[in-house]
Write a protein that holds these residues in place. Structure first.
Motif, PDB file in Angstrom:
ATOM      1  N   LYS A  39     -61.839-128.387 -48.328  1.00 34.15           N
ATOM      2  CA  LYS A  39     -62.700-129.091 -49.657  1.00 34.15           C
ATOM      3  C   LYS A  39     -63.505-127.962 -50.122  1.00 34.15           C
ATOM      4  O   LYS A  39     -64.921-128.200 -50.489  1.00 34.15           O
ATOM      5  N   HIS A  43     -67.616-128.137 -52.901  1.00 31.85           N
ATOM      6  CA  HIS A  43     -68.995-127.438 -52.444  1.00 31.85           C
ATOM      7  C   HIS A  43     -69.443-126.753 -53.611  1.00 31.85           C
ATOM      8  O   HIS A  43     -68.782-125.773 -54.078  1.00 31.85           O
ATOM      9  N   GLU A  98     -74.327-136.961 -53.044  1.00 35.32           N
ATOM     10  CA  GLU A  98     -73.350-137.914 -52.893  1.00 35.32           C
ATOM     11  C   GLU A  98     -72.377-137.743 -51.807  1.00 35.32           C
ATOM     12  O   GLU A  98     -71.678-138.637 -51.375  1.00 35.32           O
ATOM     13  N   TYR A  99     -72.438-136.462 -51.152  1.00 38.29           N
ATOM     14  CA  TYR A  99     -71.574-136.193 -49.839  1.00 38.29           C
ATOM     15  C   TYR A  99     -72.090-136.031 -48.732  1.00 38.29           C
ATOM     16  O   TYR A  99     -71.630-136.110 -47.737  1.00 38.29           O
ATOM     17  N   THR A 102     -70.812-138.370 -45.558  1.00 41.07           N
ATOM     18  CA  THR A 102     -69.278-138.486 -45.590  1.00 41.07           C
ATOM     19  C   THR A 102     -68.546-137.376 -44.911  1.00 41.07           C
ATOM     20  O   THR A 102     -69.294-136.440 -44.049  1.00 41.07           O
ATOM     21  N   THR A 104     -67.187-134.921 -45.861  1.00 43.17           N
ATOM     22  CA  THR A 104     -67.552-133.607 -46.151  1.00 43.17           C
ATOM     23  C   THR A 104     -68.748-133.135 -45.778  1.00 43.17           C
ATOM     24  O   THR A 104     -68.641-131.616 -45.728  1.00 43.17           O
ATOM     25  N   ASP A 105     -69.550-133.977 -44.993  1.00 39.14           N
ATOM     26  CA  ASP A 105     -70.775-133.336 -44.324  1.00 39.14           C
ATOM     27  C   ASP A 105     -70.345-132.851 -43.076  1.00 39.14           C
ATOM     28  O   ASP A 105     -70.575-133.432 -42.002  1.00 39.14           O
TER      29      ASP A 105
END
Length: 385
Positions: A39, A43, A98-99, A102, A104-105
């Motif tokens: 992803k 970022h 917003e991440y 999730t 993405t973190d």
């Protein structure tokens, strides 16, 4: 050209090494399957994420080097842990709000496993403290952005199960296995000590049986000769042989004596032999000087035999000397009985010198730590000696 052999590791050390490899493998799998490489486009900014990821990968690489070289990062452990927390903070605080919490973190679930690797073998509270600090970084960031509402708290709780619970459970399992390995190693060491003690006891028993058998042969020959009339009790040689066998028997019994004052077995046995001579009204002078290492049990009979023979030859007076210089131990006896050169026991590290004149006999037995060919020298009575 020199070669160095790697010391063999015990079963417990091999088990712990395997656990360390397993922890590093899990941490590597977590990093390799992190969402960051998949992803990159979402970022922004990307650089802080790459720096944080690179730091964690580098630290894991250092741990792999430590495993290969069998090293522990004792002095570098604290700076490495600070770098892990710093990378976690950099990733978390540069991530878009917003991440958070999730997939993405990625650092939320990866940095805890680096702590497991770097704190392997350390007390469990240290790992718990590290995981709590790592969790506090994310909690602080989330509460600063979203506030403390119910949904956020539930999300933090659910995330903590994976980021704290799994690494902590791994640390607990490692601690338990390590304790089991230590207990098994101690039990194995105790079993080895018992086997060694049994082997030593068996060896001592067999050695004493052998010496007793030799003693029985000498005593039996004397008794048979006296009983059959072949040996004359009035013969000085027969009397000396009887005294010598008596001294040897007393020395044999002294070996099994557990008297508290018998710290030096050789000295104790020589004194027992001198007692036999004193019972014949022989004045025995006992001298000792210097210090010496303890002779092995199998060399002691050869050292004592010459002294016993000299004491047996004594008529009115004898002088026993025990002198130690470094690794060399010399025992000698000077007696006023002469013209007697008895056969003495031999040992690879013991040498004998026998000098006998008409009026005097001198016997010296010398032992050194280095094995040497046994020798026994008899010097004929020189004029004016």
């Amino acid at each position: 050209m020199t070669t160095s052999a790697t010391p063999a590791r015990t079963t417990a050390q091999q088990l712990l090494a395997g656990l360390r490899i397993a922890a590093a493998t899990v941490a590597g799998a977590v990093l390799l399957t992190a969402s960051l490489p998949r992803k990159l486009e979402i970022h922004a900014p990307l650089a802080p994420q790459l720096v944080a990821y690179g730091v964690l990968v580098a630290l894991l690489g250092a741990e792999i080097v430590g495993i290969v070289q069998r090293r522990d990062w004792n002095r570098a452990r604290l700076p490495m842990l600070v770098l892990v927390l710093g990378a976690s903070a950099l990733s978390t605080w540069s991530l878009a709000p917003e991440y958070l919490l999730t997939s993405t973190d990625w650092s939320f679930g990866s940095s805890g496993w680096l702590g497991v690797v770097l704190l392997f073998g350390r007390p469990l509270p240290e790992l718990a403290t590290f995981l709590a600090l790592n969790l506090a970084i994310t909690v602080t960031r989330v509460l600063a952005v979203h506030g403390a509402n119910l949904d956020i708290l539930l999300g933090l709780t659910a995330g903590a199960v994976g980021t704290v619970g799994f690494p902590l459970a791994c640390g607990i399992a490692s601690t338990v296995v390590r304790r089991i390995a230590d207990s098994a190693e101690q039990a194995s060491a105790r079993a080895a000590e018992i086997r060694t003690a049994e082997a030593v006891a068996t060896g001592l028993f067999e050695a004493r049986e052998t010496r007793l058998a030799r003693l029985d042969i000498g005593v039996e020959q004397l008794l048979r000769g006296l009983a059959s009339g072949e040996l004359d009790p009035e013969d000085p040689e027969v009397r000396r042989s009887c005294d010598l066998e008596a001294a040897r028997m007393r020395r044999f019994l002294a070996e099994a004596d557990d008297a508290d004052d018998a710290d030096d077995r050789l000295l104790y046995e020589l004194r027992q032999g001198a007692d036999v001579a004193e019972r014949r009204n022989v004045l025995v002078e006992f001298e000792r000087a210097g210090r010496w290492p303890t002779p092995p049990d199998d060399a002691r009979p050869a050292l004592a035999d010459g002294i016993l023979a000299g004491l047996t030859a004594a008529r009115r007076r004898a002088r026993v000397s025990v002198i130690g210089i470094g690794p060399r131990l010399s025992v000698s006896v000077t007696a006023d009985g002469g013209n007697w050169a008895p056969p003495l026991r031999t040992h690879p590290s013991v040498s004998h010198i026998v000098v006998s004149t008409e009026d005097q006999t001198w016997i010296e037995s010398t032992w050194t730590d280095e094995p040497r060919s046994p020798s026994s020298t008899t010097t004929p009575s020189p004029e004016g000696a």
